[in-house]
Every structure is written in C-alpha cells, then in structure tokens.
Design a protein around this motif. Structure first.
Motif, PDB file in Angstrom:
ATOM      1  N   LEU A   1       0.811  -1.215   0.000  1.00 29.87           N
ATOM      2  CA  LEU A   1       0.000   0.000   0.000  1.00 29.87           C
ATOM      3  C   LEU A   1       0.847   1.269   0.000  1.00 29.87           C
ATOM      4  CD1 LEU A   1      -2.960   1.064   0.252  1.00 29.87           C
ATOM      5  CD2 LEU A   1      -2.625   1.017   2.722  1.00 29.87           C
ATOM      6  N   ILE A   2       1.982   1.245   0.663  1.00 31.72           N
ATOM      7  CA  ILE A   2       2.783   2.467   0.796  1.00 31.72           C
ATOM      8  C   ILE A   2       3.846   2.622  -0.277  1.00 31.72           C
ATOM      9  CG2 ILE A   2       2.415   2.628   3.273  1.00 31.72           C
ATOM     10  CD1 ILE A   2       5.314   1.592   3.622  1.00 31.72           C
ATOM     11  N   GLU A   3       4.095   1.596  -1.049  1.00 28.64           N
ATOM     12  CA  GLU A   3       5.133   1.703  -2.085  1.00 28.64           C
ATOM     13  C   GLU A   3       4.521   2.194  -3.383  1.00 28.64           C
ATOM     14  OE1 GLU A   3       6.893  -2.230  -1.982  1.00 28.64           O
ATOM     15  OE2 GLU A   3       8.364  -1.564  -0.529  1.00 28.64           O
ATOM     16  N   PRO A   4       5.129   3.086  -4.130  1.00 28.93           N
ATOM     17  CA  PRO A   4       6.485   3.593  -3.972  1.00 28.93           C
ATOM     18  C   PRO A   4       6.585   4.868  -3.125  1.00 28.93           C
ATOM     19  CG  PRO A   4       5.645   4.314  -6.068  1.00 28.93           C
ATOM     20  CD  PRO A   4       4.562   3.467  -5.417  1.00 28.93           C
ATOM     21  N   ARG A   5       5.428   5.448  -2.730  1.00 35.21           N
ATOM     22  CA  ARG A   5       5.486   6.658  -1.899  1.00 35.21           C
ATOM     23  C   ARG A   5       4.255   6.721  -1.009  1.00 35.21           C
ATOM     24  NH1 ARG A   5       5.143   7.917  -7.096  1.00 35.21           N
ATOM     25  NH2 ARG A   5       7.327   8.482  -7.209  1.00 35.21           N
ATOM     26  N   VAL A   6       4.416   7.440   0.107  1.00 34.25           N
ATOM     27  CA  VAL A   6       3.311   7.591   1.042  1.00 34.25           C
ATOM     28  C   VAL A   6       3.397   8.983   1.671  1.00 34.25           C
ATOM     29  CG1 VAL A   6       4.539   6.560   3.014  1.00 34.25           C
ATOM     30  CG2 VAL A   6       2.037   6.492   2.948  1.00 34.25           C
ATOM     31  N   SER A   7       2.241   9.606   1.855  1.00 33.38           N
ATOM     32  CA  SER A   7       2.193  10.921   2.500  1.00 33.38           C
ATOM     33  C   SER A   7       2.424  10.763   3.999  1.00 33.38           C
ATOM     34  CB  SER A   7       0.817  11.555   2.276  1.00 33.38           C
ATOM     35  OG  SER A   7      -0.174  10.824   2.993  1.00 33.38           O
ATOM     36  N   GLN A   8       2.700  11.866   4.660  1.00 28.94           N
ATOM     37  CA  GLN A   8       2.894  11.822   6.100  1.00 28.94           C
ATOM     38  C   GLN A   8       1.630  11.330   6.794  1.00 28.94           C
ATOM     39  OE1 GLN A   8       5.019  15.037   8.075  1.00 28.94           O
ATOM     40  NE2 GLN A   8       3.556  14.994   9.758  1.00 28.94           N
ATOM     41  N   GLN A   9       0.470  11.841   6.389  1.00 30.40           N
ATOM     42  CA  GLN A   9      -0.776  11.417   7.034  1.00 30.40           C
ATOM     43  C   GLN A   9      -1.068   9.945   6.764  1.00 30.40           C
ATOM     44  OE1 GLN A   9      -2.620  13.204   9.358  1.00 30.40           O
ATOM     45  NE2 GLN A   9      -3.355  11.127   9.661  1.00 30.40           N
ATOM     46  N   GLY A  10      -0.808   9.490   5.543  1.00 33.79           N
ATOM     47  CA  GLY A  10      -1.005   8.074   5.232  1.00 33.79           C
ATOM     48  C   GLY A  10      -0.124   7.182   6.091  1.00 33.79           C
ATOM     49  N   ALA A  11       1.118   7.596   6.288  1.00 36.89           N
ATOM     50  CA  ALA A  11       2.053   6.832   7.121  1.00 36.89           C
ATOM     51  C   ALA A  11       1.582   6.815   8.575  1.00 36.89           C
ATOM     52  CB  ALA A  11       3.453   7.424   7.020  1.00 36.89           C
ATOM     53  N   ILE A  12       1.129   7.939   9.075  1.00 36.07           N
ATOM     54  CA  ILE A  12       0.631   8.015  10.451  1.00 36.07           C
ATOM     55  C   ILE A  12      -0.606   7.134  10.615  1.00 36.07           C
ATOM     56  CG2 ILE A  12      -0.457   9.547  12.152  1.00 36.07           C
ATOM     57  CD1 ILE A  12       1.568  11.721  11.178  1.00 36.07           C
ATOM     58  N   ASP A  13      -1.480   7.127   9.606  1.00 36.62           N
ATOM     59  CA  ASP A  13      -2.661   6.262   9.658  1.00 36.62           C
ATOM     60  C   ASP A  13      -2.264   4.793   9.772  1.00 36.62           C
ATOM     61  OD1 ASP A  13      -4.250   8.511   9.450  1.00 36.62           O
ATOM     62  OD2 ASP A  13      -4.781   8.185   7.344  1.00 36.62           O
ATOM     63  N   ILE A  14      -1.251   4.392   9.029  1.00 34.41           N
ATOM     64  CA  ILE A  14      -0.783   3.006   9.072  1.00 34.41           C
ATOM     65  C   ILE A  14      -0.202   2.686  10.443  1.00 34.41           C
ATOM     66  CG2 ILE A  14       1.034   1.475   8.195  1.00 34.41           C
ATOM     67  CD1 ILE A  14       0.305   2.610   5.383  1.00 34.41           C
ATOM     68  N   ILE A  15       0.563   3.597  10.990  1.00 33.34           N
ATOM     69  CA  ILE A  15       1.147   3.381  12.322  1.00 33.34           C
ATOM     70  C   ILE A  15       0.041   3.272  13.370  1.00 33.34           C
ATOM     71  CG2 ILE A  15       2.587   4.440  14.115  1.00 33.34           C
ATOM     72  CD1 ILE A  15       4.300   5.585  11.713  1.00 33.34           C
ATOM     73  N   GLU A  16      -0.987   4.105  13.261  1.00 33.21           N
ATOM     74  CA  GLU A  16      -2.122   4.023  14.185  1.00 33.21           C
ATOM     75  C   GLU A  16      -2.837   2.678  14.054  1.00 33.21           C
ATOM     76  OE1 GLU A  16      -4.480   7.499  13.333  1.00 33.21           O
ATOM     77  OE2 GLU A  16      -3.161   8.801  14.509  1.00 33.21           O
ATOM     78  N   ARG A  17      -2.921   2.178  12.825  1.00 30.07           N
ATOM     79  CA  ARG A  17      -3.543   0.865  12.616  1.00 30.07           C
ATOM     80  C   ARG A  17      -2.717  -0.237  13.277  1.00 30.07           C
ATOM     81  NH1 ARG A  17      -5.071  -1.965   6.919  1.00 30.07           N
ATOM     82  NH2 ARG A  17      -5.998  -3.834   7.802  1.00 30.07           N
ATOM     83  N   LEU A  18      -1.399  -0.159  13.143  1.00 30.44           N
ATOM     84  CA  LEU A  18      -0.532  -1.149  13.790  1.00 30.44           C
ATOM     85  C   LEU A  18      -0.749  -1.134  15.301  1.00 30.44           C
ATOM     86  CD1 LEU A  18       2.783  -0.511  11.828  1.00 30.44           C
ATOM     87  CD2 LEU A  18       1.251  -2.478  11.572  1.00 30.44           C
TER      88      LEU A  18
END
Length: 154
Positions: free
Chosen positions: A88-105
C-alpha cells in the motif's frame, strides 16, 4: 474535550465492533440527525477516519435509498497484514497516510505506544527535510523497512 468528529468516529466504530460481520450500512442523513450536525460532517469523518490505511473499505450508493457501507478489513495473520501495508505504501506515502498506518498497527496491537511514537518521529516532514518530490518516496522506504522488521519481531 473531544470534538464532534471524534464522537462520530467512536460511535461508528462501536457499531462496527458490536456487529459480528465487521460491516455496517448507514444513512448519512440519519447519522447527521442523530448528532445534530450537517451531513457533510459525516462525509468528513468517513473520508478521514475510515481509510484503507486505517483498515476500512467504504462503499456508497447515492440516491433516495442510498447508504454508506463501512467494512473493517480483517486479515488472517500478522504477516499478511504487514505485506499488504508494504504494498500500500510503495512507492510513496504521505505523512498522514504513514501516520494512519502506524495508528492501525497500534490498534491491531502489533506495536506498542512507545514504538508508534518512535516510528512517527522518524517519518515526519521535519526529519525528512529533503525536496518535496523525494520526501514521500523516502518516507515510504523508511516505513516499509520498519514494517518488514516487524514481520520478524519475535
């Protein structure tokens, strides 16, 4: 004090969790009436709080009998979830998208609160002070590396 978006999000998540099928169908206008807010507030909550990165699929049907269906994505195992997040995050991810993934983890209890804070601190735009065109790609590589490491945590 929580704002109306937080309250609506919590209410919808509570309904999903109490539903054995991990999916709900709602009418935007009915939810708006329940919370005495405008229907666009419901749209905002759904568009920002129920994203793929956070583990949800949203479907909608417009018109008189229209509805919004929110489905919680369930994974068979930790490895499958991590592999899908990497894709989902490759080849690029926004800061908010990355934070959303971390929150999901964090929600899935794959990381601790402390680990989440460390991960977020490593992927912010302040730390990744490179050209805008490279920032999301670099963030993706860093986060993908962290996710790959989580596969072999134990």
């Amino acid at each position: 004090m929580r704002n109306i978006s937080d309250i609506i999000e919590a209410h919808l998540k509570e309904i999903i969790e109490s539903n054995n099928q991990n999916a709900i169908e709602i009418k935007r206008s009915e939810v708006a009436d329940h919370f005495q807010c405008v229907p666009s507030q419901i749209n905002y909550v759904i568009n920002t709080r129920f994203t793929v990165e956070k583990g949800y699929i949203v479907e909608s049907k417009r018109g008189g009998g229209g509805y919004i269906r929110i489905i919680r994505i369930q994974h068979q195992d930790k490895m499958q979830l991590l592999n899908e997040l990497i894709k989902l995050i490759e080849p690029r991810v926004s800061q908010q998208g990355a934070i959303d993934i971390i929150e999901r983890l964090l929600e899935e209890e794959l990381i601790t609160e402390r680990e989440a804070k460390l991960m977020v601190s490593a992927i912010t735009r302040d730390v990744l002070a490179v050209q805008l065109s490279l920032r999301d790609e670099l963030r993706s590589r860093i986060l993908a590396s962290m996710l790959a490491t989580l596969k072999y945590k134990e």
